[in-house]
Write an enzyme that holds these catalytic residues in place. Sequence first.
Site, short mmCIF file in Angstrom:
data_model
loop_
_atom_site.label_atom_id
_atom_site.label_comp_id
_atom_site.label_asym_id
_atom_site.label_seq_id
_atom_site.Cartn_x
_atom_site.Cartn_y
_atom_site.Cartn_z
N SER A 112 0.79 -1.32 0.05
CA SER A 112 -0.12 0.01 0.04
C SER A 112 0.94 1.31 -0.16
CB SER A 112 -0.81 -0.17 1.08
OG SER A 112 -1.81 1.13 1.12
N THR A 113 0.92 2.03 1.15
CA THR A 113 1.70 3.33 1.17
C THR A 113 3.00 3.00 0.89
OG1 THR A 113 -0.07 3.96 2.65
CG2 THR A 113 2.01 5.43 2.33
N HIS A 123 -2.64 -1.34 -3.28
CA HIS A 123 -3.80 -0.30 -2.99
C HIS A 123 -3.70 1.01 -3.75
CE1 HIS A 123 -4.20 -2.14 1.59
NE2 HIS A 123 -4.55 -2.99 0.35
N MET A 164 -0.15 1.21 5.01
CA MET A 164 -0.94 1.44 6.37
C MET A 164 -2.09 0.65 6.43
SD MET A 164 -2.82 5.32 6.72
CE MET A 164 -3.89 5.02 5.44
N ASP A 178 -4.45 -4.75 5.91
CA ASP A 178 -4.67 -5.63 4.93
C ASP A 178 -3.71 -6.82 4.70
OD1 ASP A 178 -6.35 -6.70 2.85
OD2 ASP A 178 -5.44 -5.36 1.44
#
Length: 362
Positions: free
Chosen positions: A180-181, A207, A301, A304
């Site tokens: 993600s991030t 993401h 972050m 998940d």
Amino acid sequence: MIRLLIVDDSALMRRFLGRIFEAEADFEVASARDGAEALKAMRDFRPHVVTMDIAMPNMDGLACLDRIMVEQPCPVVMVSALTEHGAEETLRALQMGAVDFIPKPQGTISLHGDELAPLIVERIRAAASIKVRTSRRLAERLRFRTAAKAPRSASARSTTSPARTETQLPDDCVLLIGASTGGPPALDAVLSALPEGFGWPIVVAQHMPAAFTGPLSRRLDKLCALSVVEVTGPTALEAGCVYIGRGDADVLVTRRNRALMAISAPADPDHRWHPSVDRLVRSALEHIPPERLIGLLMTGMGYDGAAAMAELRALGGHTIAEARQSAVVWGMPGELVKLGGAADVVELAHIGARLLELAQWR
């Protein structure tokens, strides 16, 4: 107090973001109309976090980001248009050192403000807590500039042959990656370490909005030896290929006529982030024996993927969590470690070598 600098040439966007954060008790807000004003505010206001538009007069967001990362590194979150051009420039900014991005509101801002505000605050608050490591960011910037001048050849991408690992994994494994991030530069680092002819298919849940995953896949395809495609329809899994899940949807592994496939499915509302890493891993477990699955959970972050990858390890699969030292945000991999679901905890620079060990690459 968290000092936030909003950099945008649009007075409407400055007011929109300003109102959101002025309503938060722990934020102090300043603004700038372009990159030149932003550099002065960096010295005078000394923000903890910056939101940065890309297209601005006098000095645009990329030029300003470049200066910030050298002169006064701090977390920068890009404010990006949901277009292909906006996605390409945002991916470039992430390579240069930006830690995250938020999409620009579409349509009438006032109609979507209440819906977007909590999400924007969550992302900026998380970004403010990130410690930008100057040396690592400089290395990423130099690597990005070198790549921009001359694409890496297949022979240059893998120059070592790791020793054979004690862990014996089958030749027909499937590698599942969640991020993600901070994910796009991390994916670049891992995939670029894998040589042409790497023996496993790789399915990625990163993401992102739908407008970004196509440009991301094309960018990675140019920067690494493997073939990289976005999953927009049923796609057969082949060794040495990377399959990027389409944004705002979920990517699943299934089997049709005995062939393993990656498919794009509508986002499941029971999952908060998309493409969902948890859903990807659990779909793979329905069709592939766990001992033939490797799960890699990288920077991001939230949580998940942590639960599903912990289940994968408990069932006999192999899992890797990115180490805290290299992760931009140690949320997702940290949760996997907390659950006891990480067989390996590896810094980003060494993940590619670890995968080659597991694949018994010679």
